[in-house]
Design a protein around this motif. Structure first.
Motif, PDB file in Angstrom:
ATOM      1  N   GLU A 184       0.862  -1.172   0.000  1.00 31.55           N
ATOM      2  CA  GLU A 184       0.000   0.000   0.000  1.00 31.55           C
ATOM      3  C   GLU A 184       0.903   1.228   0.000  1.00 31.55           C
ATOM      4  O   GLU A 184       1.801   1.343   0.833  1.00 31.55           O
ATOM      5  CB  GLU A 184      -0.897   0.016   1.234  1.00 31.55           C
ATOM      6  CG  GLU A 184      -2.021  -0.998   1.201  1.00 31.55           C
ATOM      7  CD  GLU A 184      -2.916  -0.877   2.427  1.00 31.55           C
ATOM      8  OE1 GLU A 184      -2.512  -0.184   3.390  1.00 31.55           O
ATOM      9  OE2 GLU A 184      -4.002  -1.476   2.432  1.00 31.55           O
ATOM     10  N   LEU A 185       0.681   2.117  -0.958  1.00 31.29           N
ATOM     11  CA  LEU A 185       1.562   3.273  -1.056  1.00 31.29           C
ATOM     12  C   LEU A 185       1.377   4.221   0.121  1.00 31.29           C
ATOM     13  O   LEU A 185       2.341   4.811   0.617  1.00 31.29           O
ATOM     14  CB  LEU A 185       1.322   3.989  -2.386  1.00 31.29           C
ATOM     15  CG  LEU A 185       1.738   3.171  -3.614  1.00 31.29           C
ATOM     16  CD1 LEU A 185       1.449   3.934  -4.895  1.00 31.29           C
ATOM     17  CD2 LEU A 185       3.207   2.803  -3.552  1.00 31.29           C
ATOM     18  N   GLU A 186       0.151   4.388   0.574  1.00 27.86           N
ATOM     19  CA  GLU A 186      -0.070   5.238   1.741  1.00 27.86           C
ATOM     20  C   GLU A 186       0.445   4.510   2.981  1.00 27.86           C
ATOM     21  O   GLU A 186      -0.055   3.451   3.367  1.00 27.86           O
ATOM     22  CB  GLU A 186      -1.555   5.560   1.903  1.00 27.86           C
ATOM     23  CG  GLU A 186      -1.821   6.549   3.022  1.00 27.86           C
ATOM     24  CD  GLU A 186      -3.275   6.977   3.103  1.00 27.86           C
ATOM     25  OE1 GLU A 186      -3.647   7.605   4.111  1.00 27.86           O
ATOM     26  OE2 GLU A 186      -4.035   6.689   2.154  1.00 27.86           O
ATOM     27  N   GLY A 187       1.459   5.026   3.560  1.00 27.86           N
ATOM     28  CA  GLY A 187       2.083   4.397   4.714  1.00 27.86           C
ATOM     29  C   GLY A 187       3.167   3.411   4.355  1.00 27.86           C
ATOM     30  O   GLY A 187       3.809   2.857   5.234  1.00 27.86           O
ATOM     31  N   ASP A 188       3.363   3.160   3.044  1.00 28.15           N
ATOM     32  CA  ASP A 188       4.414   2.262   2.571  1.00 28.15           C
ATOM     33  C   ASP A 188       4.344   0.919   3.294  1.00 28.15           C
ATOM     34  O   ASP A 188       5.348   0.380   3.771  1.00 28.15           O
ATOM     35  CB  ASP A 188       5.792   2.910   2.771  1.00 28.15           C
ATOM     36  CG  ASP A 188       6.880   2.239   1.931  1.00 28.15           C
ATOM     37  OD1 ASP A 188       6.558   1.768   0.825  1.00 28.15           O
ATOM     38  OD2 ASP A 188       8.037   2.183   2.380  1.00 28.15           O
ATOM     39  N   ARG A 189       3.117   0.347   3.363  1.00 28.66           N
ATOM     40  CA  ARG A 189       2.902  -0.892   4.113  1.00 28.66           C
ATOM     41  C   ARG A 189       2.956  -2.097   3.188  1.00 28.66           C
ATOM     42  O   ARG A 189       2.192  -2.190   2.220  1.00 28.66           O
ATOM     43  CB  ARG A 189       1.551  -0.848   4.825  1.00 28.66           C
ATOM     44  CG  ARG A 189       1.294  -2.062   5.722  1.00 28.66           C
ATOM     45  CD  ARG A 189      -0.001  -1.905   6.484  1.00 28.66           C
ATOM     46  NE  ARG A 189      -1.158  -2.103   5.627  1.00 28.66           N
ATOM     47  CZ  ARG A 189      -1.726  -3.294   5.396  1.00 28.66           C
ATOM     48  NH1 ARG A 189      -1.204  -4.394   5.939  1.00 28.66           N
ATOM     49  NH2 ARG A 189      -2.794  -3.393   4.631  1.00 28.66           N
ATOM     50  N   LEU A 190       3.870  -3.023   3.482  1.00 29.92           N
ATOM     51  CA  LEU A 190       4.020  -4.225   2.687  1.00 29.92           C
ATOM     52  C   LEU A 190       2.931  -5.221   3.061  1.00 29.92           C
ATOM     53  O   LEU A 190       2.739  -5.536   4.240  1.00 29.92           O
ATOM     54  CB  LEU A 190       5.404  -4.838   2.922  1.00 29.92           C
ATOM     55  CG  LEU A 190       5.817  -5.999   2.013  1.00 29.92           C
ATOM     56  CD1 LEU A 190       5.984  -5.529   0.581  1.00 29.92           C
ATOM     57  CD2 LEU A 190       7.114  -6.621   2.529  1.00 29.92           C
ATOM     58  N   LEU A 191       2.200  -5.730   2.050  1.00 30.91           N
ATOM     59  CA  LEU A 191       1.176  -6.734   2.297  1.00 30.91           C
ATOM     60  C   LEU A 191       1.816  -8.112   2.439  1.00 30.91           C
ATOM     61  O   LEU A 191       2.962  -8.326   2.074  1.00 30.91           O
ATOM     62  CB  LEU A 191       0.157  -6.739   1.156  1.00 30.91           C
ATOM     63  CG  LEU A 191      -0.563  -5.416   0.852  1.00 30.91           C
ATOM     64  CD1 LEU A 191      -1.670  -5.638  -0.172  1.00 30.91           C
ATOM     65  CD2 LEU A 191      -1.131  -4.794   2.123  1.00 30.91           C
ATOM     66  N   ASP A 192       1.040  -9.051   2.944  1.00 27.49           N
ATOM     67  CA  ASP A 192       1.551 -10.404   3.155  1.00 27.49           C
ATOM     68  C   ASP A 192       1.617 -11.213   1.861  1.00 27.49           C
ATOM     69  O   ASP A 192       2.246 -12.278   1.833  1.00 27.49           O
ATOM     70  CB  ASP A 192       0.660 -11.157   4.156  1.00 27.49           C
ATOM     71  CG  ASP A 192       0.741 -10.562   5.553  1.00 27.49           C
ATOM     72  OD1 ASP A 192       1.785  -9.961   5.882  1.00 27.49           O
ATOM     73  OD2 ASP A 192      -0.242 -10.680   6.308  1.00 27.49           O
ATOM     74  N   ASP A 193       0.980 -10.736   0.803  1.00 31.21           N
ATOM     75  CA  ASP A 193       0.907 -11.492  -0.445  1.00 31.21           C
ATOM     76  C   ASP A 193       2.292 -11.696  -1.053  1.00 31.21           C
ATOM     77  O   ASP A 193       3.046 -10.736  -1.239  1.00 31.21           O
ATOM     78  CB  ASP A 193       0.021 -10.757  -1.450  1.00 31.21           C
ATOM     79  CG  ASP A 193      -1.398 -10.577  -0.952  1.00 31.21           C
ATOM     80  OD1 ASP A 193      -2.280 -11.279  -1.437  1.00 31.21           O
ATOM     81  OD2 ASP A 193      -1.601  -9.714  -0.061  1.00 31.21           O
ATOM     82  N   VAL A 194       2.617 -12.940  -1.381  1.00 30.75           N
ATOM     83  CA  VAL A 194       3.841 -13.290  -2.088  1.00 30.75           C
ATOM     84  C   VAL A 194       3.465 -14.323  -3.149  1.00 30.75           C
ATOM     85  O   VAL A 194       2.899 -15.372  -2.825  1.00 30.75           O
ATOM     86  CB  VAL A 194       4.915 -13.884  -1.152  1.00 30.75           C
ATOM     87  CG1 VAL A 194       6.152 -14.266  -1.954  1.00 30.75           C
ATOM     88  CG2 VAL A 194       5.269 -12.902  -0.047  1.00 30.75           C
ATOM     89  N   VAL A 195       3.759 -14.026  -4.411  1.00 29.65           N
ATOM     90  CA  VAL A 195       3.461 -14.933  -5.512  1.00 29.65           C
ATOM     91  C   VAL A 195       4.772 -15.248  -6.214  1.00 29.65           C
ATOM     92  O   VAL A 195       5.457 -14.339  -6.692  1.00 29.65           O
ATOM     93  CB  VAL A 195       2.444 -14.320  -6.498  1.00 29.65           C
ATOM     94  CG1 VAL A 195       2.150 -15.285  -7.634  1.00 29.65           C
ATOM     95  CG2 VAL A 195       1.152 -13.956  -5.767  1.00 29.65           C
ATOM     96  N   GLU A 196       5.130 -16.519  -6.301  1.00 26.94           N
ATOM     97  CA  GLU A 196       6.435 -16.927  -6.817  1.00 26.94           C
ATOM     98  C   GLU A 196       6.299 -17.642  -8.162  1.00 26.94           C
ATOM     99  O   GLU A 196       5.229 -18.126  -8.534  1.00 26.94           O
ATOM    100  CB  GLU A 196       7.136 -17.839  -5.815  1.00 26.94           C
ATOM    101  CG  GLU A 196       7.406 -17.154  -4.475  1.00 26.94           C
ATOM    102  CD  GLU A 196       8.086 -18.068  -3.483  1.00 26.94           C
ATOM    103  OE1 GLU A 196       7.715 -19.269  -3.446  1.00 26.94           O
ATOM    104  OE2 GLU A 196       8.979 -17.604  -2.746  1.00 26.94           O
ATOM    105  N   GLY A 197       7.429 -17.695  -8.890  1.00 26.71           N
ATOM    106  CA  GLY A 197       7.468 -18.413 -10.157  1.00 26.71           C
ATOM    107  C   GLY A 197       6.751 -17.700 -11.279  1.00 26.71           C
ATOM    108  O   GLY A 197       6.315 -18.336 -12.248  1.00 26.71           O
TER     109      GLY A 197
END
Length: 724
Positions: A184-197
């Motif tokens: 999320e750009l507001e607050g520069d918060r990294l989400l838990d979503d990780v998609v590999e490959g």
């Protein structure tokens, strides 16, 4: 067993012969070096390290020259810089680079005036410690993302339509399998979503609740499209489409007007588009026109004469394509209405649609062109080219992401003109230069000359050759020349400016591009005459172009060096077998030289999808004989070859490192005379080589120093490029 060297080597590494024999179509084929393909084998890795040590030892005398060339490239570059901002959805987006940093950052600032399409400019010199523009927001600090990784590549980044979320894809191995993260750009918060490959980047769903992406199969073919819903695990992702035909790849994207999502399946000869309309998302993806063997088409939404249509660029009316209109709903080719009819003298390559105009990308007589078609209330209006007055050049559309923009961002370059960014205002027909790539040190293009010459091929065709050198250099006699070529996949190697190339030109060398058949420079016919049963035309064209440079006085065999990468490595490898006496040296980067072995193994990356380019030697005896007749590895002979520098990467998934490793081993074991063959393997890189601009400059300096040495120019000091 090859051992990693502990000190100086007295001779080049020798790969043991371990013959493996197979029979294809009644023909026995023995491969002495197939064992080198096992990248997990300590013996193979030790052999590659020994080859690297030998290459470094053999080129140690060039170390000072390499460092000088690196410093020359660096001194020409404005290291702290920013790109021309591009406007999209209320923001100006741009990238920044910083002195001493490898990768830079991507940034944005808000649009201040909705009616002003003039990109903002920094007030002073940008620096790492202060914003380049007022209100700057750093979206991605690439150097921070790359920290701790030997290799780093950004596969792409994408903003959700509401501008709240940013997804980006990163490869830290060089194998082009990316990991996607979201913040999320507001607050520069990294989400838990990780998609590999993931292959490349992602495409956001218009509702912002998730995104689409593609993955590859075991043969590294993009075969599946998935939808990821934010807040869920990757193993819960929805499989949107699986392309089961092994000849086809699949991709996903969104239209410029944000209304349509597309899933595209394509082979070398056939395409099929599926369309999802945001106005009726419940219908899902619908096949727009079912695949028909040999029919290629692409779709671009537009409004023409008040009608919502798809622009259809297709080859159903001729090999050089026609531009037609059709309904956005599924439509039969018989109902496509011509807008720009097929013209055998003009190859239509792409089209971009905007609210008030269309931009058609095309080429004619070996040169690129941009055609503007103005749109009025009644339909298409005036139709004309954006023209530049130069003999040899390249023009192309730049970043134009906004459907309602009244200007066309375009790029322009030549062998002497640095990359330039223009805005063309369709309303006023004014062309405004926004930026020309700075070349520091007083570069003066008037000190150089560029030409388009035509080399006669042995069958009567004329092969275009683009050439650049210092002005007047040829007056003193033949010039040491670097001849570059590619010649496959209808890819065009159009004239372009290179700051690093000045290190050649300023030492008295020339640079030339042979636009051989197999490429797309002269239209679809040029491509068709350089593939499958006509593939040897590519190699003959390159040899004939080299011979023409010699016979016309431009160069001489003792100073003419050939260079090609990937399929271009196959090109120069085959040319080397045909005419070793023509060249003083050959640089082959990630070269596709073991063509027959690769095309016989359907489990390898890209093989099945390449059948329409090279043929299927496993199923077709004629294709087997044809490829066996030109594959560089299979045709190494007991002759005196010129020196060869083969460059590869351990993690390359497109052309496996084993191909040049085997090739160099066979050259050493078979050739007579000089037998000066070098293999250089990047142990943490992919098909495109190392990552990071400083590393890339060091790599190019290595190659250029070797080339200059082969030309006899290693001790020549560069002349100043400052005009007199």
């Amino acid at each position: 067993m090859t051992q990693t060297p502990a000190g100086p080597l007295s001779a080049p590494p020798v790969a043991p012969r371990r013959p493996v024999t197979h029979t294809w179509h009644g023909v026995e084929r023995t491969d002495d070096y197939d064992w080198l393909r096992d990248k997990e084998s300590p013996e193979v890795l030790a052999h590659l390290e020994a080859e690297n040590a030998w290459t470094e030892q053999r080129t140690a005398h060039l170390a000072p020259l390499r460092e000088r060339i690196f410093e020359e490239i660096k001194s020409r570059t404005q290291e702290t810089d920013l790109s021309v901002p591009t406007r999209k959805r209320g923001w100006w987006f741009y990238s920044r680079s910083f002195e001493g940093r490898e990768y830079g950052a991507t940034c944005r600032v808000p649009v201040q005036d909705e009616d002003d399409w003039t990109p903002p400019q920094p007030d002073g010199k940008a620096s790492p410690d202060q914003p380049a523009l007022p209100g700057e927001e750093v979206l991605l600090d690439l150097d921070a993302l790359a920290e701790g990784h030997e290799f780093f590549s950004l596969g792409g980044s994408a903003l959700s339509l509401d501008g709240r979320l940013l997804a980006w894809a990163v490869d830290t191995e060089g194998d082009e399998r990316y990991t996607v993260r979201v913040k999320e750009l507001e607050g520069d918060r990294l989400l838990d979503d990780v998609v590999e490959g993931v292959l490349g980047g992602v495409t956001w769903d218009p509702d912002g609740t998730g995104f689409y992406y593609t993955t590859v199969d075991e043969a590294w073919r993009s075969d599946k499209v998935w939808r990821h819903r934010l807040g869920t695990a990757q193993d819960e992702d929805e499989l949107v489409f699986h392309e089961e035909d092994a000849r086809f790849w699949v991709g996903v994207g969104r239209s410029r007007d944000d209304r349509f999502l597309f899933v595209v399946s394509g082979s070398k000869t056939t395409t099929e588009w599926q369309v999802k309309d945001a106005r009726s998302p419940e219908r899902g993806f619908v096949v727009w026109s079912p695949r028909r063997e040999g029919l290629e088409y692409s779709l671009e939404p537009a409004v023409v004469g008040g009608r919502e249509v798809f622009l259809v660029l297709h080859n159903g009316s001729g090999p050089d394509f026609e531009l037609a209109t059709a309904a956005p709903t599924p439509t039969d080719p018989a109902d496509w209405e011509p807008l720009v009819p097929h013209d055998p003298a003009v190859r239509l390559e792409d089209v971009d649609a905007f609210a008030g105009h269309l931009v058609v990308h095309q080429r004619s007589q070996g040169l690129t062109q941009l055609r503007i078609i103005e749109l009025g209330p009644e339909g298409p209006g005036e139709d004309y080219l954006v023209e530049f007055d130069q003999e040899v050049y390249t023009i192309g559309s730049g970043a134009n992401p906004s459907f309602d923009q009244p200007v066309v961002r375009l790029g322009y370059t030549s062998l002497t003109v640095p990359s330039s960014v223009y805005d063309y205002d369709v309303r006023t027909r004014e062309l405004t230069l926004l930026r020309r790539m700075p070349v520091l040190g007083g570069y003066d293009p008037e000190q150089y000359e560029e030409h388009r010459i035509w080399a006669p091929a042995r069958d009567g065709e004329l092969v275009p050759v683009s050439l650049v050198c210092r002005r007047g250099a040829r007056e003193t006699g033949p010039l040491p020349t670097l001849l570059y070529g590619y010649g496959a996949y209808e890819a065009s190697i159009d004239p372009y400016f290179s700051p690093s190339r000045l290190s050649l030109l300023d030492r008295g060398a020339a640079f030339a591009i042979a636009h051989v058949r197999g490429g797309g420079e002269m239209g679809r016919r040029w491509y068709d005459l350089g593939k499958l049963e006509h593939k040897e035309n590519s190699f003959h064209d390159f040899v004939d172009a080299a011979r023409h440079l010699v016979e016309s006085g431009w160069s001489s065999p003792d100073t003419l060096v050939a260079e090609g990468g990937s399929a271009g490595g196959l090109l120069v490898g085959a040319a080397l077998n045909e005419a070793p006496e023509l060249f003083a040296g050959v640089v082959a980067a990630v070269p596709f030289v073991d063509t027959l072995t690769t095309m016989l193994d359907a489990s390898l990356p890209l093989t099945v999808g390449e059948y329409d380019e090279w043929g299927n030697p496993e199923g077709d005896p004629e294709a087997y004989a044809r490829i066996a007749g030109y594959a560089p590895y299979d045709n190494v002979a007991a002759v005196d070859y010129p020196p060869v520098l083969a460059e590869t990467s351990l993690n390359d998934t497109r052309v496996l490192f084993v191909e040049p490793a085997k090739w160099v081993a066979r050259l050493r074991a078979t050739a007579t005379g000089r037998r000066d063959f070098l293999l250089r393997t990047e142990m943490s890189a992919g098909h495109g080589g190392v990552s990071g601009r400083y590393k890339a400059w060091h790599d190019r300096a290595f190659s250029l120093a070797w080339i200059l040495d082969r030309m006899g120019l290693a001790e020549v000091a560069p002349r100043s490029a400052v005009g007199s």
